[in-house]
Design a protein around this motif. Structure first.
Motif, PDB file in Angstrom:
ATOM      1  N   UNK A 130     -17.845  14.959   4.877  1.00 19.67           N
ATOM      2  CA  UNK A 130     -18.969  15.283   5.276  1.00 19.67           C
ATOM      3  C   UNK A 130     -19.655  16.024   5.786  1.00 19.67           C
ATOM      4  N   UNK A 183     -12.455  14.869  14.033  1.00 20.34           N
ATOM      5  CA  UNK A 183     -13.168  15.294  12.801  1.00 20.34           C
ATOM      6  C   UNK A 183     -12.988  17.161  12.620  1.00 20.34           C
ATOM      7  N   UNK A 184     -12.676  17.677  11.543  1.00 25.51           N
ATOM      8  CA  UNK A 184     -12.108  18.990  11.559  1.00 25.51           C
ATOM      9  C   UNK A 184     -12.554  19.619  10.559  1.00 25.51           C
ATOM     10  N   UNK A 236     -23.538   4.735   0.566  1.00 21.32           N
ATOM     11  CA  UNK A 236     -22.675   4.110   1.306  1.00 21.32           C
ATOM     12  C   UNK A 236     -21.421   3.327   1.190  1.00 21.32           C
ATOM     13  N   UNK A 237     -19.678   3.987   1.193  1.00 22.76           N
ATOM     14  CA  UNK A 237     -18.982   4.027   0.939  1.00 22.76           C
ATOM     15  C   UNK A 237     -18.868   2.616   0.754  1.00 22.76           C
ATOM     16  N   UNK A 238     -18.561   1.707  -0.542  1.00 25.66           N
ATOM     17  CA  UNK A 238     -18.128   0.015  -0.565  1.00 25.66           C
ATOM     18  C   UNK A 238     -16.799  -0.144  -0.925  1.00 25.66           C
ATOM     19  N   UNK A 239     -16.328   0.470  -1.214  1.00 25.63           N
ATOM     20  CA  UNK A 239     -15.061   0.429  -1.813  1.00 25.63           C
ATOM     21  C   UNK A 239     -14.087   1.412  -2.371  1.00 25.63           C
ATOM     22  N   UNK A 288      -5.635   6.028   2.187  1.00 32.37           N
ATOM     23  CA  UNK A 288      -6.694   6.946   2.950  1.00 32.37           C
ATOM     24  C   UNK A 288      -5.760   7.109   4.245  1.00 32.37           C
ATOM     25  N   UNK A 311     -13.225  13.504   6.288  1.00 34.66           N
ATOM     26  CA  UNK A 311     -13.610  12.439   7.333  1.00 34.66           C
ATOM     27  C   UNK A 311     -12.020  11.493   6.575  1.00 34.66           C
ATOM     28  N   UNK A 349     -16.371  18.592   6.973  1.00 38.82           N
ATOM     29  CA  UNK A 349     -15.859  17.850   7.775  1.00 38.82           C
ATOM     30  C   UNK A 349     -14.821  17.230   6.581  1.00 38.82           C
ATOM     31  N   UNK A 388     -12.430  12.604   1.660  1.00 37.03           N
ATOM     32  CA  UNK A 388     -14.016  12.597   1.355  1.00 37.03           C
ATOM     33  C   UNK A 388     -14.641  13.117   2.875  1.00 37.03           C
ATOM     34  N   UNK A 411     -26.452  15.427   7.091  1.00 36.27           N
ATOM     35  CA  UNK A 411     -25.115  14.997   6.837  1.00 36.27           C
ATOM     36  C   UNK A 411     -24.287  14.211   5.725  1.00 36.27           C
ATOM     37  N   UNK A 431      -7.706   8.473   7.980  1.00 41.08           N
ATOM     38  CA  UNK A 431      -8.864   8.571   8.338  1.00 41.08           C
ATOM     39  C   UNK A 431      -8.033   9.324   9.733  1.00 41.08           C
ATOM     40  N   UNK A 432      -9.065  10.298   9.759  1.00 36.40           N
ATOM     41  CA  UNK A 432      -8.782  11.081  11.212  1.00 36.40           C
ATOM     42  C   UNK A 432      -9.198  10.601  12.408  1.00 36.40           C
TER      43      UNK A 432
END
Lengths: 748, 748
Positions: B636, B584-585, B570-573, B578, B599, B597, B634, B648, B580-581
């Protein structure tokens, strides 16, 4: 607030009449006693687990002594260096104290003394902590809570070396450090200290512990009964939104012992916070037992402290991890240090239950005092018995009248359903009336999300609660329960939620093959009455037990109902068709819906909708009685989450629109297994062919389950009469059923 | 196709000159021998692991005998009942045969005999399998491959009870079942049988095994050398897109032994398929060793079969799970049954390496023959040594000249980098030149996705390859390597990819603290030359080893380069901003991009971009030298995946547009840990402050790493001269460095 009337009376009585004897002091006297330590010393080298625990602590403390003492000027949140360092200091000092008493090596006493004098030099002029987030800022830490942790541990360290210090040294420490410290977290911060809350428990215990070491009667009174005139206004809030003071509120350690614990030992905030609060409760309880035995703290409220240990152990899965009810961080388990303390104390001061030894054996660690010695000796002497967890129903509320939490277990935790019909759970409560989670052994089948926080990880919001805890984790849609019109229970308002609780309708675990819990909730959505019944059933034709879940809803209005199932695993198959959008959009705008992406949307193809997944090498199928007009939603968490604070977990959700009275009846059926090593796929298909609500009216709800072998099961619930003696007679289809009691289950 | 010239010559020689002696037959003679079984019987009850293995097999077989024999009319794919039942039949029959020989209990012989006669009665009139998906349909199973599995195992069962049958019974079985069966999978299906492919290996071994039991010289020749005139056209394809026949192709067991194995024992399809193919290779090798020792199958190609076992064991992580290179299902490990066979045979017929005993001990199971006995005796007698995995470089290709796979390991698998610079890997190959995966102990840090298939799970495409295997798993963007202009390597064309391989530039594991592998790829994108260098470095100032990853790209054209890192956790820092849409496309339309996608999308804020995550309770930071014009993506997985066939999983991706020559230099740095039990967060910050490409030209690339302690490291690679003896002198910044060999690493 009638619930506290009894408490109030009792405490007033205590305040007025109980004589607190002033003993002639000897040290140590808190968690170690002179007699106990003699016994420990005498047995050194003969009790393997105790010796190993001493050796392990010695290694840890020696490494810290070698690094030298650092007491930095406080500046960080919980993820940062100064926080971690001060935290480590008090933990190591407490351990060094135990080592000094056991091994009589002066270096441990010197280490503590040097550290205390560094703190003494710093504390005299130390301002309040620079981080301003807390409603009660500490000095060493950003919140008084952590300062209290410090004092609870440091009191023990001080107690351990008390006799090595001169009178003058003690006076210096007490006058410049300990007494001002105790004053700051109590009279300096009544909004922290004078509540019924885990924060206050720590504060009260901290003041009480140092009072017992210093033999300070005034502080001890303050610890036990709180501050008489705290000057706090009614209705103030803390950082988590919890009330600081409500009408008629008592305070102090005894009030905290009285109020959050139910007579069954359930702690209203949930097991994660119980685990945290158990340490000050038990440590101060033990200290009181040693110094003021006439107060009978362990025996208070029919032994509620020791009952609490048993309740807590029972609120864990097969791996010992606590169910993350309310704000709970997943992974926390009975392997944590405070549970070593709890288990050892509960063993010595309870009935010396040999089942506790098996937990201690798994912990592979004991407390460095007489209790730990006794546990290690019991293990050495082969007294250990397995800690077999059975089904259990724990009431919530000081008088046990505010709902509760039921855990239905089949076999050796082969299937475990955790049903929450409790009170709000103070400021750490979630808006999830009648929700449940499901486990197969230690694996989550349907999850409770837990909290949205990375405790002590500085990079994630300083290690504190993230805003997603409020926008997601606490919301109703984040849980396996009913959301109405995309709203939260009690509109997400704490002041409303904390006035209500669900009501138990039935709990019956007498027959292991058909265990039932049932509860109602009438206040979460005004005008709507929910009645949920869970049955763990083992049927001969089924490989594994399954869960029958019947949620009956009655409302004055037409609503949209959403019932999600947060399955853990990867989608395997289903019997309905759905559209899979090319782009993912959020399901809603608020109340948690803004965090859910819609990955699929479909309609039932039959009246028994099935949805299967594979999780942890095991198969699961959800079968639910659905209407053609239902929508079937596949959701995934992660929308509106720019900082990636949420896990990308999925749900299957049944949406029923424009409905007032309805029943959601479902079975969660574990079956088979898959191994990537043998590549054998065993029993991957559901055994169920049809699930049907055969009958539903005010009085009865009947659900049938047909299986692939052509057998049929019928479960009938009496909706309005839970009397075990009541005789019922009901025609379902062409057959008439007669039975006694609240429910009837039959296989055909 | 010059690579097979040597092979062809060798095989021609073999075909012409080797005399195959016809021994007077005794039974059993395949994996058990009369002498071996005597030894086994004599030692029964004295070798714990062997006795336990017998008892476990006995329990399994007895349960099946109690259920009765079922040989259903074939109809299902691999997830279905008839497939699973026939598979279980041959597995249980083989085990019953071993039990009969060891325990001399007639019930096991009778069980096999009854089952074989049920098959005999059915097979005579059995049509080809009704499922039409395979390029080579079987009769009992949907593909000849599984029919061959059946015959490999049933030959052993038949061998075990051969002496209990009358001549007439044997004639009936051989004429109506075994010989037609062998003919069907060979001359009936040359497109399956006459290839160099793991399918054919099974076919050849099956025909060879039954030939040895029946003492049938014609079938044995067919097993060893294939079908002389197979009538196949050049260029045909199988279901996976693999070639069935190429110009000059040889066939038969010996050709299959020759071609896919490199001299180091690396199997070109990768470890997942090597694990699968090892069983027929070794079982038939053992049978040949027992019946035709003069053929020296184990000694063939410098003991390549036994080397293969060692290579395979080395291609596993610290938990024994095989690296999922090419098509590989995650979780497959050396605990699988075919590896029990492999380890035991390798022990007996190799150097009786005591390290193999530690693997056998973990497997907790041995083969029920003399080899298994020997292993179990070795364990009993305390001969076990740890199987310590070191760094290893395994060549690919029949002559070891087609690239390879390097595994750099630090410590006791504390950090493991798996670098792939191999050939295409036949039809199971992925388009992932110069990709790598990274492990800390048994945990993936940067993952290789593996295959997109749920092997044997009927609900998922019949348990066969899913279309996402082609649209995602095989694509370049699915791997930790460079994608150019959103295209796949070799345009995703198998016929092109299989003509090329990467080239090793340097492999040096002499100094554990600086281990380097480097390789080039000039054909994946015509006109573009890639040169990737991985260094596992342990620096005194760093808690753990880290990976330096330098990818130098030179192209005739301006391109868009995408370099993803499939981090696990999991993303920490991070140190960039960026967007963040809200919705998601997909990132693209084809070549795997349609499954991703977006992210988040951002730009570097500094020249050293950092991205941290938390995975499996450990912290990781990627530090990469970036340009301000880079895009940081980023992503997914999960777009265009209506059946939820994909996990995922996430990636951090560096996109560099409009570039011809450039260098991607990054460090993947494991650090610290987090425990949800102690809630202690240790060393959660990267030690790196800056990573910089100090110099990059045709001859040299130099990368510096600065850390928080103010220390600096410099890694210089000579790009065009890998000679170990070559003296280099280079000015980087203001300093001049002199060294001998391909690279220079220095700490300042």
């Amino acid at each position: 607030m009638s619930k506290i009337k009894f408490t109030a009376l009792l405490l007033m009585a205590a305040t007025i009449s109980l004589p607190i004897t002033v003993h002639s002091q000897e040290h140590p006297n808190l968690i170690m006693t002179k007699a106990g330590i003699e016994k420990v010393r005498k047995n050194l080298g003969t009790v393997p687990l105790f010796d190993a625990s001493v050796a392990s602590v010695q290694k840890e403390v020696d490494a810290e002594i070698a690094l030298g003492i650092d007491t930095p000027i406080p500046k960080d949140f919980s993820g940062g260096y100064t926080h971690q360092r001060h935290k480590l200091n008090f933990i190591i000092a407490q351990k060094a104290g135990a080592l000094y008493q056991i091994l009589e090596d002066e270096k441990y006493a010197k280490y503590i003394k040097d550290m205390l004098f560094q703190y003494e030099a710093m504390y005299k002029t130390l301002p309040v902590h620079p981080q301003e987030r807390s409603y009660a800022r500490g000095k060493l830490f950003w919140q008084c809570l952590n300062d209290s942790n410090w004092l609870v541990y440091m009191s023990q360290a001080y107690d351990a070396i008390y006799d090595t210090l001169t009178k003058q040294e003690r006076d210096t420490l007490e006058n410049n450090l300990f007494r001002p410290f105790a004053d700051f977290i109590s009279i300096g911060n009544p909004q922290f200290y004078n509540r019924v809350h885990n924060h206050s428990t720590w504060g009260n215990a901290a003041v009480g512990m140092i009072a017992l070491v210093m033999n300070d009667e005034e502080l001890l009174q303050r610890a036990l009964y709180g501050i008489e005139d705290d000057g706090l206004e009614i209705g103030g809030r803390d950082n988590d939104g919890g009330f600081i003071k409500v009408e008629g509120q008592k305070a102090g350690f005894l009030a905290n012992l009285e109020d959050p614990f139910s007579p069954d030992g359930y702690y209203t905030e949930g097991p994660y916070y119980q685990r945290y609060a158990m340490y000050p409760f038990l440590i101060f309880g033990l200290a009181m037992h040693n110094v003021k035995p006439e107060m009978q703290v362990f025996e208070h409220k029919d032994n509620v402290l020791l009952k609490g240990v048993d309740a807590l152990l029972n609120l864990s899965d097969a791996d010992g991890e606590f169910f993350p009810l309310n704000d709970g961080q997943k992974g926390m388990s009975y392997y944590t240090a405070s549970l070593v303390t709890a288990v050892d104390i509960a063993y010595q001061y309870g009935k010396q239950d040999p089942a506790l030894l098996s937990i201690a054996e798994k912990q592979n660690n004991v407390l460095l005092n007489e209790a730990g010695l006794l546990v290690a000796m019991g293990i050495r002497d082969g007294k250990t018995q397995p800690f077999a967890k059975s089904s259990i129903n724990l009431s919530d509320g000081p008088d046990g009248q505010q709902g509760g939490v039921a855990v239905l277990r089949y076999g050796n935790e082969d299937l475990t359903a955790v049903f929450k019909y409790a009170a709000q759970g103070l400021s750490h409560g979630h808006y999830d009336k009648l929700s449940y989670s499901l486990y197969e052994k230690g694996d989550e089948v349907l999850q409770d999300y837990g909290l949205a926080r990375f405790v002590n990880i500085g990079q994630k919001g300083g290690g504190n609660y993230l805003k997603e805890n409020k926008t997601w984790a606490k919301t109703t849609i984040a849980h396996n329960t009913l959301s109405q019109n995309e709203q939260m229970h009690f509109a997400g308002k704490y002041e409303i939620g904390s006035q209500h609780h669900s009501e138990l309708y039935l709990y019956d675990d007498a027959n292991e093959n058909v265990q039932v819990v049932s509860a109602t909730e009438a206040n979460a959505y005004p005008g709507t009455h929910m009645h949920r019944t869970l049955a763990v059933i083992k049927s001969a034709g089924f490989e594994k037990p399954f869960l029958l879940d019947i949620l009956k809803v009655n409302s004055d209005n037409k609503n949209q109902y959403d019932l999600p199932f947060y399955y853990m695993g990867q989608v395997l198959s289903n019997n309905f068709s759905y559209d899979s959008p090319a782009i993912l959009k959020p399901l809603g705008k608020k109340n948690g819906y803004q965090h859910l992406y819609l990955e699929g949307k479909g309609q039932p193809a039959t009246t028994s909708t099935q949805f299967s997944w594979l999780g942890n090498g095991k198969y699961y199928t959800l079968t639910s009685a659905t209407d053609v007009s239902d929508e079937l939603l596949l959701t995934r968490l992660g929308a509106d989450d720019p900082d990636f604070n949420l896990r990308r977990d999925a749900a299957f959700m049944i949406r029923r629109k424009d409905s007032d009275n309805t029943v959601f009846a479902s079975v969660i059926e574990p079956h088979g297994s898959y191994s990537p090593v043998s590549e054998l796929s065993v029993n991957s298909d559901s055994h169920i062919t049809e699930l049907k609500v055969e009958l539903d009216n005010n009085d009865y709800t009947a659900v049938s389950i047909n299986d692939v072998q052509g057998n049929s099961k019928l479960f009938i619930l009496s909706n309005n009469n839970a009397a075990p003696s009541k005789q019922h007679k009901l025609k379902v289809g062409s057959k008439t059923y007669s039975w006694r009691g609240t429910f009837h289950y039959t296989e055909m």
